[in-house]
Design an enzyme around this catalytic site. Structure first.
Site, PDB file in Angstrom:
ATOM      1  N   CYS A 252       2.293   5.773  -3.625  1.00 31.04           N
ATOM      2  CA  CYS A 252       3.026   5.728  -4.890  1.00 31.04           C
ATOM      3  C   CYS A 252       2.099   5.690  -6.096  1.00 31.04           C
ATOM      4  O   CYS A 252       2.179   6.547  -6.967  1.00 31.04           O
ATOM      5  CB  CYS A 252       3.949   4.506  -4.905  1.00 31.04           C
ATOM      6  SG  CYS A 252       5.283   4.616  -3.694  1.00 31.04           S
TER       7      CYS A 252
ATOM      8  N   GLU B  49      -1.500   4.110  -5.892  1.00 28.52           N
ATOM      9  CA  GLU B  49      -2.764   3.483  -5.558  1.00 28.52           C
ATOM     10  C   GLU B  49      -3.943   4.416  -5.802  1.00 28.52           C
ATOM     11  O   GLU B  49      -4.087   5.426  -5.124  1.00 28.52           O
ATOM     12  CB  GLU B  49      -2.763   3.045  -4.085  1.00 28.52           C
ATOM     13  CG  GLU B  49      -1.671   2.047  -3.725  1.00 28.52           C
ATOM     14  CD  GLU B  49      -0.397   2.691  -3.218  1.00 28.52           C
ATOM     15  OE1 GLU B  49       0.096   3.647  -3.861  1.00 28.52           O
ATOM     16  OE2 GLU B  49       0.129   2.247  -2.190  1.00 28.52           O
TER      17      GLU B  49
END
Length: 517
Positions: free
Chosen positions: A156, A158
């Site tokens: 998502c 990182e």
């Protein structure tokens, strides 16, 4: 999660050579990208019933594809493939890949326009990352500046180094709202289970400073438990789950003869993320305002209210959910400073701890959609939440059944969010914003959204993504799913088909504040 890295960068030399030698046209290259995007939606995975209830619609689980940003020398790296990969996303409107556009102060206007046009198409892609705080976050992990500038996004939100970092990203979700229960109730949950140290309770605190000290002590205790458990799990992975095939693709493993689970990769990390930070911040704001500043309510009364799930305390419940209490997300320093305190308290208690692979822990501040599942098993909280409601999502303000706490518009949210140093969360941050379709319509709406994004980038927020969809449209899809089978929405770091989501997650999306300029 799977990341395709900076595909517009590593694929460009092949594209450029084929274009120059007339082996390929731009039109056919676009067609190949579109076919690739369709193919990326084939993999899937089985999920248990509990997961499906709140986390359905995620496909295989994280096919991020990063484009744009700066090159290793700090210059803009936009090229033909950057544009074509956005165009292919708009044409196919698929759930995967999760397109991430890296932006910076010198991002070309043309890329901004194409990015915003995709966002306005209302299918949830792309997400945006800001190079300035992201590169600063990467540097804090000990990588070189050239390497940091080459970061990509995994899953998502990182940030990671392709082929050089095994960061064990998303290693654990931390329910900070549950930790706050121990602060309120002497180390016990509100339903009486003694599970933490007694660092004081609402019935014993004499000053607000004592409350903040209790928060720090509880967070230190619970992050000790978390990191110890993750280190044990890390060692178990080494024993029972080595990954020789994947290790062959990472620098350092072949040279050292060590599997990535043994620390063979150049950079190693462990990265759990804090959830419910705004829930904690607004809870602190309630305590500070009512118990210490106004002295209108006792600690015993506040504690009794949440123990009873606000039943019998309806006037207090309405007050806590009203604008008479300062709330995070409204550019109000009173509340925003408390969010900053919670953000920094979580990060400092994670950052720098050692793991068994010779690396360090790296904090993230996001929930993806775990705030819904966590809320199902979290007692009432002093931000005005009732039992089983979602805790706050990611970096966003609180929204409860009693009402959204952000009431001052999108620019106020950006001002609140940017009062923290996002680079402290070196495992990433996440901000969801939702606009109805008409709010960003036309040339004027496009230009306003571009200016809004420019301002967010200049204020050094790390990440932002948009749902361009009204609550009415989502309610219609909830009531008549057969008519909306292909409706994609932005959930958190990913997009999913709305009708495939569990009802608790659908409701969370509907209740998020609908913003207008």
């Amino acid at each position: 999660s799977i990341s395709y890295g900076r595909m517009d960068q590593w694929l460009f030399p092949f594209y450029d050579a084929d274009i120059k030698n007339k082996r390929l046209t731009k039109e056919f290259a676009l067609e190949l990208i579109e076919v690739q995007y369709v193919k990326m939606n084939n993999p899937t995975k089985l999920k248990d019933k509990g997961t499906v209830k709140v986390r359905n619609g995620r496909g295989f689980g994280g096919e991020s594809l990063t484009i744009g940003g700066v090159d290793k020398d700090g210059n803009d790296a936009t090229n033909d493939l950057t544009m074509l990969m956005l165009e292919g996303s708009a044409h196919t409107r698929m759930m995967n890949p999760w397109i991430c556009v890296r932006m910076h102060e010198n991002t070309p206007y043309e890329l901004k326009v194409k990015t915003v046009e995709c966002i306005r198409a209302g299918y949830g892609h792309p997400k945006l990352f800001n190079d300035t705080p992201a590169i600063k976050a990467m540097l804090s992990k000990g990588v070189t500046l050239e390497e940091a500038r080459d970061y990509c996004v995994v899953g998502c939100v990182e940030p990671s180094l392709p082929g050089k970092e095994f960061g064990w990203l998303d290693s654990g979700y931390v329910n900070t709202a549950k930790m706050m229960e121990m602060v309120l109730n002497g180390g016990s949950t509100l339903d009486g289970k003694k599970i933490g140290p007694n660092t004081g309770s609402l019935e014993t605190y004499k000053t607000f400073e004592e409350v903040l000290e209790s928060v720090d002590k509880q967070f230190q205790y619970w992050t000790d438990q978390l990191c110890s458990c993750l280190n044990i799990t890390d060692e178990v992975h080494r024993m029972v789950k080595p990954t020789p095939y994947v290790s062959a693709f990472f620098q350092g493993c072949i040279e050292s003869g060590k599997d990535m689970t043994e620390g063979g990769v150049k950079y190693n990390g462990t990265a759990p993320q804090g959830a419910g930070i705004a829930t904690c911040a607004d809870s602190l704001s309630t305590i500070k305002k009512l118990m210490f500043d106004d002295k209108s309510h006792t600690g015993s009364e506040l504690l009794a209210a949440v123990k009873n799930n606000w039943e019998g305390y309806e006037k207090l419940y309405a007050l806590v959910n009203s604008s008479k209490i300062p709330h995070y997300g409204n550019d109000n320093d009173y509340a925003d400073e408390l969010f900053k305190f919670m953000f920094e308290t979580y990060c400092k208690n994670i950052k720098g701890r050692k793991n068994p692979r010779g690396g360090e822990f790296s904090p993230g501040v996001y929930t993806v959609n775990a705030n819904v599942g966590m809320g199902l098993y979290t007692n009432a909280s002093l931000d005005g939440r009732k039992i089983s409601e979602p805790i706050s999502d990611n970096m966003g303000p609180v929204h409860t059944a009693g009402g959204s706490h952000d009431i001052s518009g999108p620019t106020a949210i950006v001002n609140s969010v940017s009062k923290v140093d996002h680079s402290l969360a070196s495992n990433g941050t996440l901000l969801n914003l939702r606009f109805p379709e008409e709010a960003v319509a036309g040339i004027e709406g496009r230009d306003i959204l571009i200016s809004f994004i420019d301002e967010y980038i200049s204020k050094k927020g790390m990440h932002v993504q948009f749902n361009v969809m009204s609550a009415e449209t989502m309610k219609a899809a909830q009531n008549n799913p057969k008519d909306y089978k292909d409706m994609l929405v932005r959930v958190a770091g990913y997009s999913a088909y709305f009708v495939e989501l569990g009802k608790p997650l659908q409701d969370d999306l509907i209740y998020r504040t609908e913003l207008r300029f």
